[in-house]
Motif scaffolding. Structure first.
Motif, short mmCIF file in Angstrom:
data_model
loop_
_atom_site.label_atom_id
_atom_site.label_comp_id
_atom_site.label_asym_id
_atom_site.label_seq_id
_atom_site.Cartn_x
_atom_site.Cartn_y
_atom_site.Cartn_z
N LEU A 229 -20.42 -15.52 -15.36
CA LEU A 229 -20.46 -14.10 -15.05
C LEU A 229 -19.06 -13.50 -15.03
O LEU A 229 -18.05 -14.21 -14.91
N ARG A 230 -19.04 -12.18 -15.17
CA ARG A 230 -17.79 -11.43 -15.23
C ARG A 230 -17.97 -10.18 -14.40
O ARG A 230 -18.95 -9.44 -14.59
N LEU A 231 -17.06 -9.92 -13.49
CA LEU A 231 -17.13 -8.77 -12.59
C LEU A 231 -15.94 -7.85 -12.86
O LEU A 231 -14.79 -8.31 -12.87
N LEU A 232 -16.21 -6.58 -13.10
CA LEU A 232 -15.17 -5.57 -13.21
C LEU A 232 -15.25 -4.70 -11.96
O LEU A 232 -16.26 -4.01 -11.73
N VAL A 233 -14.21 -4.74 -11.14
CA VAL A 233 -14.21 -4.03 -9.86
C VAL A 233 -13.19 -2.90 -9.93
O VAL A 233 -11.99 -3.13 -10.10
N ASP A 234 -13.68 -1.67 -9.81
CA ASP A 234 -12.82 -0.49 -9.81
C ASP A 234 -13.01 0.22 -8.48
O ASP A 234 -13.77 -0.23 -7.62
N LEU B 16 -18.59 -0.77 -10.23
CA LEU B 16 -18.73 -2.21 -10.40
C LEU B 16 -19.59 -2.45 -11.63
O LEU B 16 -20.65 -1.84 -11.78
N GLU B 17 -19.10 -3.32 -12.51
CA GLU B 17 -19.91 -3.72 -13.66
C GLU B 17 -19.98 -5.25 -13.69
O GLU B 17 -18.96 -5.94 -13.55
#
Length: 809
Positions: free
Chosen positions: A436-441, A445-446
């Motif tokens: 899995l890959r998490l993009l946290v802004d 969140l994606e």
């Protein structure tokens, strides 16, 4: 947002607690004479919950992505927009550009109500590289976009999205007798024509959903080919091709809708046929208007055949904006045991924001045990992790994001082993492992997993306080086997482009003193003393020019051959009534001339060794011709002194107004600036740009264009206020010769916004003749004896105009 959805949109706005942005700035349409507007207050993009690598409008409400294209070396992101408030109202098309899909620059409004006819709701766009439409007029490939409701209108740009014109005055090229909206256009290479899908209810009156399919050879003339009906097909359809398993020679068509559902199939040139009519979700975010994944659209003409998509996230609300876009994802189509499935993967350009990386090796994560991420803090970042689920005994494996000392978190991403779900949705494993890959802004969140077949887009109000930036990986009901993980900090993507300053010096400028912001007229500087805004470009000899409006400043002008602090030469205008060439410690030369704060003046500087010449207002003779050898080379820039001033069209080289020789030009009404392609005028009524050259009998000619609005023309035998004769091009459909109080003659002909026309006037005593284009015979031949002699100039009326190649013979 669309007609029957307006009530829903307002309900969403109220539920989110949205209020108008400024009580004095209600939702409003535009005015043609000052299009395009840039109605945004300055921002550093550092507000709470403002995404640092997710696009949001500089100000106001945004919803659906519209007309996404890659054109003339840039990605163009258009979107549904209310720039004047935080709720849905009076839809415009907002506009932003990027070189890399990551660093976005807010641009002026693209389509405005009352400037562009029709209902400016959601739609698509294309790049007409082969000029199939015949709309191309310059060096740029036309950007052609489609909008309106219950039918489709066409709008196009020949200046890379700076301005748009309505084709055929916005009359619908397609009329649909039932409720319809959201046209999306793609190129069908196999059949060498364009294909459009438009959402509509069916004509049986039972409000069934589907898309009407049209085809066209030229983007202007459309033939209805078929209808694809499906109840799940509601709003914002997209029809596009994707290579199967990465093979560019094997492509399938994908038909999707606003909620993110899609089917895969084939298009035979007239109709779409689904392999399986049962739709699949493209993303597990909330797929409704105002949710976290809605109205996704793919870019047309993306380089290397990539299929890149962005969607609307309506749940992000800040102090001055509402809504953001998902991070651009590259789409793929892969074979699975259950059939072909879409994959979504963040574009590789994201790595340009990575500033630090920390790797985690294989380890066991025990229940109530140590946290591998202990001590690591992050605000905006990416985590890639692989967990060996088969070898894990834990019932649940979780990532806590923005964790505090009490282990509470703003958001937790949970894998449930018994259910085989990630955040409650089924996810596949590869050889028993979860990748899995998490993009946290800050507000987004994606989550991506299983090679991109799993995608979940969310809005989260992350607390960016230093005490709330922890990360926690933990297990419940056993032990989790972490194979590996990588943490990367992601820096801000904002602040790298020029929003409104037209310049050939590139985007890399910096404010070394004073305060510099973007306004509709260009770059506005404010300083209590000297303020400098400097390009990274340097030079010794050359030509440098630009437009200067003093506003409240004592002085402002062009800086050149400067060091990193702005120390070099500056040629400026001063409200005391002079042009001055100076350097630190010395006024080199001055020229006395009237200077008014509400007028724009054009300055040009030429340097040859120690000789420096300054030209004013497109005059052909320098007003300053001096020598000084203090600085041989240095940076180009802009200067403001003691107040606020606006500078525009900061360009090098000899481009600009190509015109006959004259001492200088003067403004009488309207705003007149000099860009690389010629003289630009903007006026709500009659505005004149007048030379100091006069004539009695002559031939006067030039190239004229009404970018948007009503009329432009050649003015002659005029006084200093413009009172004389004017031969006008009027977009209402005529050439007209007039003087104050009387129309002398007219000739009916089509005059199209954005098109350049050559006009010629010849005077012989009382006789006045007007030619249009290359016609041998004049279109007007009449007599009038009111004015015998006077100035030559250019006129603008209720619009934006361009004049170039002005000649007197």
């Amino acid at each position: 947002m669309r007609v029957r959805r307006r009530a829903q949109a307002l309900v969403i706005a109220l539920a989110l607690g949205l209020t108008p942005l400024l009580s004095a700035s209600p939702a409003a349409a535009g005015e043609v004479w000052n299009y395009p507007e840039f109605p945004y207050q300055p921002t550093t993009y550092t507000e709470a919950y403002r995404g640092q690598f997710h696009f949001s409008s500089q100000q106001g409400w945004m919803n659906d992505p519209n007309g996404l294209v890659y054109a003339n070396g840039e990605y163009h992101f258009f979107y549904q927009h209310n720039p004047h408030g935080l709720a849905w109202d009076t839809m415009h098309w907002g506009h932003a550009t990027s070189k890399d899909l990551v660093h976005w620059t807010q641009k002026p409004i693209a389509l405005e109500p009352d400037v562009h006819p029709g209902t400016l709701f959601s739609g698509g766009g294309v790049v007409d590289k082969d000029n199939t439409s015949g709309l191309k007029t310059g060096a740029d490939d036309p950007i052609v976009v489609f909008a309106n409701t219950d039918g489709v209108s066409v709008y196009y740009s020949n200046d890379n999205g700076k301005t748009f014109q309505a084709y055929d005055k916005g009359r619908k090229r397609i009329t649909i007798p039932v409720q319809s909206r959201d046209p999306k256009v793609s190129w069908d290479a196999a059949h060498k024509r364009w294909v459009m899908v438009v959402w509509s209810e069916n004509d049986a009156g039972d409000h069934g959903n589907g898309v009407e399919v049209y085809t066209s050879p030229n983007l202007l003339d459309w033939t209805h080919s078929s209808r694809y009906s499906a109840e799940w097909l509601f709003e914002c359809p997209d029809l596009f091709q994707v290579p199967v398993d990465g093979d560019p020679n094997r492509k399938k068509w994908v038909l999707s809708t606003a909620s993110g559902k899609y089917v895969v199939g084939d298009f035979d040139g007239t109709a779409f046929h689904a392999d399986d009519p049962a739709p699949r979700p493209m993303d597990f975010g909330s797929g409704y208007a105002g949710g976290t994944f809605y109205a996704a659209e793919t870019f047309q003409n993306a380089p290397d055949g990539r299929v890149v998509q962005m969607a609307w996230q309506g749940g992000n609300v800040g102090s001055t904006w509402t809504g953001n876009a998902t991070f651009p994802a590259e789409l793929g189509l892969v074979s699975t045991p259950d059939g072909l499935r879409i994959t979504r993967t963040p574009v590789d350009e994201l790595s340009s924001l990575a500033s630090a990386k920390k790797k985690f090796d294989k380890q066991n994560v025990k229940e109530n045990g140590a946290n591998p991420f202990k001590g690591l803090r992050g605000d905006t970042y990416e985590i890639s992790a692989t967990v060996d689920v088969d070898k894990s005994t834990a019932r649940r494996i979780a990532f806590g994001l923005h964790v505090r000392s009490d282990n509470t978190a703003d958001r937790t991403v949970v894998y449930d082993k018994s259910a085989g779900t990630l955040d409650g949705h089924p996810v596949g494993l590869k050889k028993g492992k979860l990748k899995l890959r998490l993009l946290v802004d800050r507000g987004q969140l994606e989550v991506f997993a299983d090679g991109g077949t799993y995608s979940l887009s969310d809005n989260v109000n992350f607390d960016s306080g230093t005490g709330s930036q922890g990360i926690r990986l933990y297990a419940e009901g056993g032990t989790a086997k972490l194979d590996s993980a990588v943490f990367r900090r992601l820096d801000s993507s904002w602040g790298t482009g020029q929003s409104t300053l037209d310049t050939d010096l590139g985007d890399r400028w910096n404010a070394v003193s004073g305060n510099w912001t973007d306004v509709a007229g260009g770059k506005q500087g404010r300083g209590s003393g000297n303020g400098f805004y400097l390009s990274t470009r340097t030079a010794g000899d050359g030509v440098y020019q630009g437009d200067v409006a003093l506003n409240t400043a004592q002085a402002a002008g062009l800086t050149f051959r400067a060091n990193d602090r702005g120390e070099g030469y500056t040629a400026n205008i001063d409200k005391e009534g002079k042009v001055k060439l100076w350097r630190p410690g010395r006024d080199i030369a001055t020229y006395n001339t009237p200077v008014t704060a509400d007028s724009t003046h054009h300055l040009k500087v030429t340097t040859e060794g120690n000789r420096i010449r300054v030209f004013l207002d497109n005059g052909t003779d320098p007003v300053i011709d001096a020598t000084d050898d203090a600085y041989a080379e240095g940076r180009y820039g802009a200067n403001v002194f003691n107040g606020t001033a606006t500078l525009q069209n900061l360009n090098t080289g000899d481009t600009g107004l190509d015109a006959f020789s004259t001492a200088k030009w003067n403004t009488s009404g309207g705003t007149w600036t000099t860009a690389g392609d010629g003289l630009h005028g903007s006026s709500p009524g009659d505005g004149f740009y007048l030379s100091e050259r006069t004539g009695e009998d002559f031939t006067y000619e030039g190239d004229l264009s009404v970018t948007n609005g009503t009329a432009t023309g050649l003015t002659f035998r005029a006084d200093e206020k413009g009172q004389g004769y004017t031969a006008t091009l009027d977009t209402k459909g005529q050439v007209k010769l007039w003087r104050p109080g009387k129309d002398l003659a007219t000739h009916d002909t089509t005059v199209t916004e954005g098109r350049t026309y050559h006009m010629k006037v010849r005077t012989d005593g009382d006789r006045i003749r007007v030619w249009l284009g290359d016609d041998a015979a004049p279109v007007i031949d009449t007599t009038d004896a009111t004015y015998r002699s006077g100035r030559f100039g250019v006129n603008a009326y209720n619009g934006n105009v361009i004049a170039q190649h002005l000649r007197i013979g």
